[in-house]
Scaffold this motif. Structure first.
Motif, PDB file in Angstrom:
ATOM      1  N   ASP A 186      -7.467   4.990   0.860  1.00  0.00           N
ATOM      2  CA  ASP A 186      -6.116   5.212   0.337  1.00  0.00           C
ATOM      3  C   ASP A 186      -5.422   3.877   0.098  1.00  0.00           C
ATOM      4  OD1 ASP A 186      -6.354   7.934   0.475  1.00  0.00           O
ATOM      5  OD2 ASP A 186      -5.242   8.148   2.351  1.00  0.00           O
ATOM      6  N   PRO A 187      -4.753   3.704  -1.041  1.00  0.00           N
ATOM      7  CA  PRO A 187      -3.936   2.503  -1.242  1.00  0.00           C
ATOM      8  C   PRO A 187      -2.794   2.468  -0.230  1.00  0.00           C
ATOM      9  CG  PRO A 187      -4.387   3.589  -3.325  1.00  0.00           C
ATOM     10  CD  PRO A 187      -4.821   4.545  -2.247  1.00  0.00           C
ATOM     11  N   VAL A 188      -2.509   1.297   0.273  1.00  0.00           N
ATOM     12  CA  VAL A 188      -1.397   1.148   1.215  1.00  0.00           C
ATOM     13  C   VAL A 188      -0.097   1.615   0.570  1.00  0.00           C
ATOM     14  CG1 VAL A 188      -0.075  -0.523   2.585  1.00  0.00           C
ATOM     15  CG2 VAL A 188      -2.556  -0.783   2.351  1.00  0.00           C
ATOM     16  N   ALA A 189       0.022   1.389  -0.724  1.00  0.00           N
ATOM     17  CA  ALA A 189       1.247   1.761  -1.441  1.00  0.00           C
ATOM     18  C   ALA A 189       1.510   3.255  -1.431  1.00  0.00           C
ATOM     19  CB  ALA A 189       1.176   1.254  -2.879  1.00  0.00           C
ATOM     20  N   ASN A 190       0.500   4.076  -1.132  1.00  0.00           N
ATOM     21  CA  ASN A 190       0.736   5.518  -1.008  1.00  0.00           C
ATOM     22  C   ASN A 190       1.703   5.826   0.118  1.00  0.00           C
ATOM     23  OD1 ASN A 190      -1.117   5.820  -3.011  1.00  0.00           O
ATOM     24  ND2 ASN A 190      -2.544   7.107  -1.853  1.00  0.00           N
ATOM     25  N   TYR A 191       1.709   4.970   1.129  1.00  0.00           N
ATOM     26  CA  TYR A 191       2.529   5.194   2.317  1.00  0.00           C
ATOM     27  C   TYR A 191       3.700   4.216   2.411  1.00  0.00           C
ATOM     28  CZ  TYR A 191      -1.722   7.715   3.343  1.00  0.00           C
ATOM     29  OH  TYR A 191      -2.793   8.557   3.258  1.00  0.00           O
ATOM     30  N   ILE A 192       3.529   3.040   1.804  1.00  0.00           N
ATOM     31  CA  ILE A 192       4.612   2.047   1.776  1.00  0.00           C
ATOM     32  C   ILE A 192       4.777   1.615   0.319  1.00  0.00           C
ATOM     33  CG2 ILE A 192       5.497  -0.121   2.722  1.00  0.00           C
ATOM     34  CD1 ILE A 192       3.536   0.121   4.999  1.00  0.00           C
TER      35      ILE A 192
ATOM     36  N   ASN B  54       3.346  -7.471  -7.071  1.00  0.00           N
ATOM     37  CA  ASN B  54       2.570  -8.696  -7.302  1.00  0.00           C
ATOM     38  C   ASN B  54       1.062  -8.495  -7.122  1.00  0.00           C
ATOM     39  OD1 ASN B  54       4.956 -10.199  -7.809  1.00  0.00           O
ATOM     40  ND2 ASN B  54       5.277 -10.432  -5.607  1.00  0.00           N
ATOM     41  N   GLY B  55       0.538  -7.435  -7.724  1.00  0.00           N
ATOM     42  CA  GLY B  55      -0.909  -7.242  -7.735  1.00  0.00           C
ATOM     43  C   GLY B  55      -1.494  -6.548  -6.530  1.00  0.00           C
ATOM     44  N   LYS B  56      -0.655  -5.958  -5.671  1.00  0.00           N
ATOM     45  CA  LYS B  56      -1.164  -5.319  -4.455  1.00  0.00           C
ATOM     46  C   LYS B  56      -1.232  -3.802  -4.573  1.00  0.00           C
ATOM     47  CE  LYS B  56       1.807  -7.063  -1.475  1.00  0.00           C
ATOM     48  NZ  LYS B  56       2.743  -7.726  -2.438  1.00  0.00           N
ATOM     49  N   GLU B  57      -1.069  -3.276  -5.782  1.00  0.00           N
ATOM     50  CA  GLU B  57      -1.007  -1.829  -5.970  1.00  0.00           C
ATOM     51  C   GLU B  57      -2.259  -1.103  -5.476  1.00  0.00           C
ATOM     52  OE1 GLU B  57       1.392  -3.928  -9.107  1.00  0.00           O
ATOM     53  OE2 GLU B  57      -0.641  -4.083  -8.284  1.00  0.00           O
ATOM     54  N   GLU B  58      -3.417  -1.734  -5.618  1.00  0.00           N
ATOM     55  CA  GLU B  58      -4.676  -1.066  -5.300  1.00  0.00           C
ATOM     56  C   GLU B  58      -5.262  -1.473  -3.955  1.00  0.00           C
ATOM     57  OE1 GLU B  58      -5.726   1.341  -7.184  1.00  0.00           O
ATOM     58  OE2 GLU B  58      -4.036   0.979  -8.548  1.00  0.00           O
ATOM     59  N   VAL B  59      -4.582  -2.317  -3.200  1.00  0.00           N
ATOM     60  CA  VAL B  59      -5.090  -2.732  -1.884  1.00  0.00           C
ATOM     61  C   VAL B  59      -5.140  -1.521  -0.964  1.00  0.00           C
ATOM     62  CG1 VAL B  59      -4.597  -4.104   0.174  1.00  0.00           C
ATOM     63  CG2 VAL B  59      -4.285  -5.093  -2.101  1.00  0.00           C
TER      64      VAL B  59
END
Length: 235
Positions: free
Chosen positions: A165-171, A177-182
């Motif tokens: 799961d991408p972190v952005a799903n929860y935060i 700055n390019g962290k959408e898929e981390v």
């Protein structure tokens, strides 16, 4: 999936830093080096003897004690002083504090070397180095990773989130700055592309400000997923 618990997991993982190496408690034959072998109870012994995997009842309060009372042997404990002194002499670290306790008994404790000795990363010595004390306060740093990763995996096993799961799903604020898929997995395995270490304790003033500092950070390495080979490549 419980989104609230997923947010907690992602926050914990995000706040972790680098790992510290650990020293195994097992000898070359795979046997504990600080264990008294299992023996039959004896009325002459004031304390029962416990094997390594049956530690006995832990005390909520630590107090000075003897190795025998903790179900341990003294000889390996006696070697700690020389081991620490050799490490300091070899330049592995300027100083350290050790404590060994079992079943509430503190069986070894010592302070070695200096708490502050150098003024920079090239080991320019201070005019007045500060000796290490047994009560010197240390930054927990990556010790928190031991608990963070364990807590995260417990919730993963309970089905609250997926490791990919991408972190952005929860935060959502993380997706800058390019962290959408981390992913959570990448944070846990240090493959997200973040700079190796950032002294967050020295950044900003509050926890919220430091979180925003991380949200605003860019990655120094970015990855793309190769669907055909199921691998990630650096871009």
């Amino acid at each position: 999936m419980n989104k609230k618990k997923g947010i907690i997991v992602a926050s914990l993982v995000l706040s972790s830093s680098i790992f510290f190496p650990t020293v195994s408690a097992f000898g070359s034959e795979g046997k504990p080096t600080l264990e008294i072998p299992m023996e039959k109870p004896s009325s002459k012994k004031p304390h029962p003897v416990f094997s390594w995997n049956i530690p006995g009842v832990n005390s909520p309060v630590l107090h000075p004690g003897l190795a025998r009372g903790a179900g341990m042997v003294q000889q390996p404990l006696d070697e700690i002083d020389s081991v620490m002194s050799d490490l300091i002499a070899d330049g592995v670290m300027p100083g350290a504090v050790t404590i060994v306790a079992r079943r509430g008994h503190i069986v070894q404790q010592g302070a070695y070397g200096y708490a502050a000795k150098y003024t920079d990363g090239i080991k320019t010595e201070m005019d007045h180095p500060i000796l290490m004390q047994e009560d010197t306060i240390f930054d927990l740093a990556s010790i928190s990773k031991v608990f963070t990763s364990t807590a995260a995996m417990i919730l993963y096993e309970q089905g609250y989130f997926d490791l990919q799961d991408p972190v952005a799903n929860y935060i959502p604020e993380f997706a800058q700055n390019g962290k959408e898929e981390v992913t959570i997995s990448q944070l846990l395995t240090h493959t997200s592309g973040f700079v190796a270490w950032v002294p967050l304790y020295a950044q900003e003033e509050t926890r919220e400000d430091r979180l925003q500092y991380v949200f605003n950070m860019s990655l120094i390495i970015r990855y793309a997923f190769n669907q055909e080979k199921s691998t990630r490549i650096v871009i």
